[in-house]
Design a protein around this motif. Sequence first.
Motif, PDB file in Angstrom:
ATOM      1  N   ARG A  94       0.850  -1.202   0.000  1.00 42.64           N
ATOM      2  CA  ARG A  94       0.000   0.000   0.000  1.00 42.64           C
ATOM      3  C   ARG A  94       0.877   1.241   0.000  1.00 42.64           C
ATOM      4  O   ARG A  94       1.811   1.361   0.781  1.00 42.64           O
ATOM      5  CB  ARG A  94      -0.891   0.036   1.253  1.00 42.64           C
ATOM      6  CG  ARG A  94      -1.786   1.297   1.315  1.00 42.64           C
ATOM      7  CD  ARG A  94      -2.060   1.738   2.721  1.00 42.64           C
ATOM      8  NE  ARG A  94      -0.842   2.049   3.437  1.00 42.64           N
ATOM      9  CZ  ARG A  94      -0.193   3.221   3.369  1.00 42.64           C
ATOM     10  NH1 ARG A  94      -0.657   4.200   2.612  1.00 42.64           N
ATOM     11  NH2 ARG A  94       0.934   3.418   4.047  1.00 42.64           N
ATOM     12  N   THR A  95       0.620   2.133  -0.932  1.00 42.30           N
ATOM     13  CA  THR A  95       1.308   3.427  -0.927  1.00 42.30           C
ATOM     14  C   THR A  95       0.261   4.509  -1.144  1.00 42.30           C
ATOM     15  O   THR A  95      -0.817   4.243  -1.667  1.00 42.30           O
ATOM     16  CB  THR A  95       2.360   3.535  -2.056  1.00 42.30           C
ATOM     17  OG1 THR A  95       1.687   3.318  -3.296  1.00 42.30           O
ATOM     18  CG2 THR A  95       3.478   2.533  -1.895  1.00 42.30           C
ATOM     19  N   SER A  96       0.616   5.704  -0.745  1.00 43.23           N
ATOM     20  CA  SER A  96      -0.321   6.817  -0.926  1.00 43.23           C
ATOM     21  C   SER A  96      -0.286   7.287  -2.371  1.00 43.23           C
ATOM     22  O   SER A  96       0.789   7.415  -2.953  1.00 43.23           O
ATOM     23  CB  SER A  96       0.072   7.969  -0.018  1.00 43.23           C
ATOM     24  OG  SER A  96      -0.065   7.554   1.305  1.00 43.23           O
TER      25      SER A  96
ATOM     26  N   LEU B  19      -8.062   4.115  10.720  1.00 42.62           N
ATOM     27  CA  LEU B  19      -7.629   4.717   9.453  1.00 42.62           C
ATOM     28  C   LEU B  19      -6.822   3.708   8.635  1.00 42.62           C
ATOM     29  O   LEU B  19      -7.052   3.516   7.432  1.00 42.62           O
ATOM     30  CB  LEU B  19      -6.785   5.948   9.801  1.00 42.62           C
ATOM     31  CG  LEU B  19      -6.109   6.703   8.676  1.00 42.62           C
ATOM     32  CD1 LEU B  19      -7.149   7.282   7.732  1.00 42.62           C
ATOM     33  CD2 LEU B  19      -5.241   7.826   9.247  1.00 42.62           C
TER      34      LEU B  19
ATOM     35  N   ARG C 281      -5.343   8.296  -0.391  1.00 41.73           N
ATOM     36  CA  ARG C 281      -4.433   9.339   0.116  1.00 41.73           C
ATOM     37  C   ARG C 281      -5.063   9.976   1.351  1.00 41.73           C
ATOM     38  O   ARG C 281      -6.234  10.345   1.346  1.00 41.73           O
ATOM     39  CB  ARG C 281      -4.147  10.403  -0.927  1.00 41.73           C
ATOM     40  CG  ARG C 281      -3.228  11.485  -0.369  1.00 41.73           C
ATOM     41  CD  ARG C 281      -2.157  11.917  -1.330  1.00 41.73           C
ATOM     42  NE  ARG C 281      -1.039  12.526  -0.613  1.00 41.73           N
ATOM     43  CZ  ARG C 281       0.199  12.088  -0.665  1.00 41.73           C
ATOM     44  NH1 ARG C 281       0.498  11.037  -1.373  1.00 41.73           N
ATOM     45  NH2 ARG C 281       1.155  12.699  -0.019  1.00 41.73           N
ATOM     46  N   ILE C 282      -4.257  10.080   2.361  1.00 45.29           N
ATOM     47  CA  ILE C 282      -4.704  10.698   3.614  1.00 45.29           C
ATOM     48  C   ILE C 282      -4.160  12.117   3.616  1.00 45.29           C
ATOM     49  O   ILE C 282      -2.963  12.314   3.403  1.00 45.29           O
ATOM     50  CB  ILE C 282      -4.129   9.920   4.822  1.00 45.29           C
ATOM     51  CG1 ILE C 282      -4.560   8.463   4.777  1.00 45.29           C
ATOM     52  CG2 ILE C 282      -4.543  10.567   6.131  1.00 45.29           C
ATOM     53  CD1 ILE C 282      -3.701   7.550   5.666  1.00 45.29           C
ATOM     54  N   THR C 283      -5.024  13.088   3.824  1.00 42.31           N
ATOM     55  CA  THR C 283      -4.566  14.481   3.873  1.00 42.31           C
ATOM     56  C   THR C 283      -5.213  15.216   5.042  1.00 42.31           C
ATOM     57  O   THR C 283      -6.248  14.790   5.576  1.00 42.31           O
ATOM     58  CB  THR C 283      -4.893  15.250   2.573  1.00 42.31           C
ATOM     59  OG1 THR C 283      -6.276  15.077   2.304  1.00 42.31           O
ATOM     60  CG2 THR C 283      -4.072  14.760   1.397  1.00 42.31           C
ATOM     61  N   SER C 284      -4.573  16.312   5.404  1.00 43.98           N
ATOM     62  CA  SER C 284      -5.131  17.142   6.475  1.00 43.98           C
ATOM     63  C   SER C 284      -4.999  18.603   6.033  1.00 43.98           C
ATOM     64  O   SER C 284      -5.678  19.000   5.108  1.00 43.98           O
ATOM     65  CB  SER C 284      -4.395  16.865   7.784  1.00 43.98           C
ATOM     66  OG  SER C 284      -2.996  16.868   7.568  1.00 43.98           O
ATOM     67  N   GLY C 285      -4.120  19.352   6.631  1.00 42.45           N
ATOM     68  CA  GLY C 285      -3.914  20.739   6.187  1.00 42.45           C
ATOM     69  C   GLY C 285      -4.461  21.745   7.175  1.00 42.45           C
ATOM     70  O   GLY C 285      -5.336  21.431   7.984  1.00 42.45           O
TER      71      GLY C 285
ATOM     72  N   LEU D  43      -9.815  14.862  11.910  1.00 46.07           N
ATOM     73  CA  LEU D  43      -8.524  14.168  11.951  1.00 46.07           C
ATOM     74  C   LEU D  43      -7.857  14.160  10.579  1.00 46.07           C
ATOM     75  O   LEU D  43      -6.693  14.498  10.461  1.00 46.07           O
ATOM     76  CB  LEU D  43      -8.692  12.741  12.486  1.00 46.07           C
ATOM     77  CG  LEU D  43      -9.175  12.641  13.948  1.00 46.07           C
ATOM     78  CD1 LEU D  43      -9.299  11.186  14.364  1.00 46.07           C
ATOM     79  CD2 LEU D  43      -8.247  13.381  14.895  1.00 46.07           C
ATOM     80  N   CYS D  44      -8.594  13.768   9.563  1.00 44.64           N
ATOM     81  CA  CYS D  44      -7.998  13.775   8.217  1.00 44.64           C
ATOM     82  C   CYS D  44      -9.068  13.469   7.174  1.00 44.64           C
ATOM     83  O   CYS D  44     -10.144  12.967   7.495  1.00 44.64           O
ATOM     84  CB  CYS D  44      -6.868  12.749   8.103  1.00 44.64           C
ATOM     85  SG  CYS D  44      -7.376  11.059   8.402  1.00 44.64           S
TER      86      CYS D  44
ATOM     87  N   ARG E 231      10.685   4.041   4.040  1.00 43.31           N
ATOM     88  CA  ARG E 231      10.123   3.306   5.182  1.00 43.31           C
ATOM     89  C   ARG E 231      11.238   2.723   6.059  1.00 43.31           C
ATOM     90  O   ARG E 231      12.332   2.447   5.566  1.00 43.31           O
ATOM     91  CB  ARG E 231       9.206   2.184   4.694  1.00 43.31           C
ATOM     92  CG  ARG E 231       7.931   2.770   4.120  1.00 43.31           C
ATOM     93  CD  ARG E 231       6.855   1.747   3.914  1.00 43.31           C
ATOM     94  NE  ARG E 231       5.631   2.434   3.502  1.00 43.31           N
ATOM     95  CZ  ARG E 231       4.694   1.896   2.761  1.00 43.31           C
ATOM     96  NH1 ARG E 231       4.818   0.652   2.343  1.00 43.31           N
ATOM     97  NH2 ARG E 231       3.618   2.582   2.446  1.00 43.31           N
TER      98      ARG E 231
END
Length: 194
Positions: free
Chosen positions: A13-15, A124, A139-143, A164-165, A181
Motif C-alpha cells: 500500500r502506498t499513498s 484509518l 491518500r490521507i490528507t489534512s492541512g 482528523l484527516c 520506510r
Amino acid sequence: MNAQQLVDLISSRTSAPLKRMETPGPNAEELKLIVEAAAAAPDHGRLHPFRILEIPSDARDALGELFAQAVKERQEAPTDEALARAREKAQRGPVLLVLVGCFHGSEETSIPKYEQMISAGTALQNMVLVAHALGYASRITSGESARAASFHKGLGLSENEEFLCFISLGKIDDPRPAKGRQEAQELLSIWTPD
Ligand SMILES: Cc1cc2nc3c(=O)[nH]c(=O)nc-3n(C[C@H](O)[C@H](O)[C@H](O)COP(=O)(O)O)c2cc1C
C-alpha cells in the motif's frame, strides 16, 4: 491468506498523488466493507472515539467554500487563484471521507486521549488497507484549513469532536513504490533491564 501474504499486501500500500486519482471510487458495498474494517479497530473501553463522514459529490462545492473561507480567515487579501486552489481541494478523490475523532475527556473516562487517537489511527489504517485489497488507491490528507474553527463548524462537528484527516479513494494507473520506510530490523530492539 497467510501471514506473509498479509504483510505483502500491507507493504504494497502506498499513498496515491491526488492529481492522478481517477474514478471510480469504491461503491456502496465496498465502502461498507471499508467502514466495517474501521469498526474493528482496537478501542480501549469501547469509547467509540471516531466516526466517518462521507462527502458526497453534490456536497463538494459546499466543502470547497469551507476551504475558501478558511483561507480568507488566514490571509488578509487572498488572490482569486489562491481561493480557486482552496476550493479545488474539495474535488479530490472520487470518494472523499473525513475521519472525525470523538474524544472523551478525563471527566468522563480514565482512558487518555492519546489512546483514543491511536484507536482512530488504527481505524484509518484498517480502512486504507481494505481499500487497497479492493484495488483502490488512497491518500490521507489534512492541512491548515481543515483545522480552522469555521471548518469544524461547517462540517457540523460537535464540541468533543475533532477533524482528523481526509481519506480520498479512487483508482490509479501505476502506483509508485513506497519510499523511506523503516527497516524491520531497525524497528525492533530488545529491552535489557539495568
Ligand atoms: C493523519 C494524517 C494526515 C496526513 N496529511 C497529509 C497532508 O495533508 N499532506 C500530505 O502530503 N500528506 C499527508 N499525510 C501523509 C500521507 O498521507 C502519506 O501517508 C505519507 O506521504 C507517506 O506515504 P505512504 O503512505 O505511501 O507511505 C498524512 C498522513 C496522516 C496519517
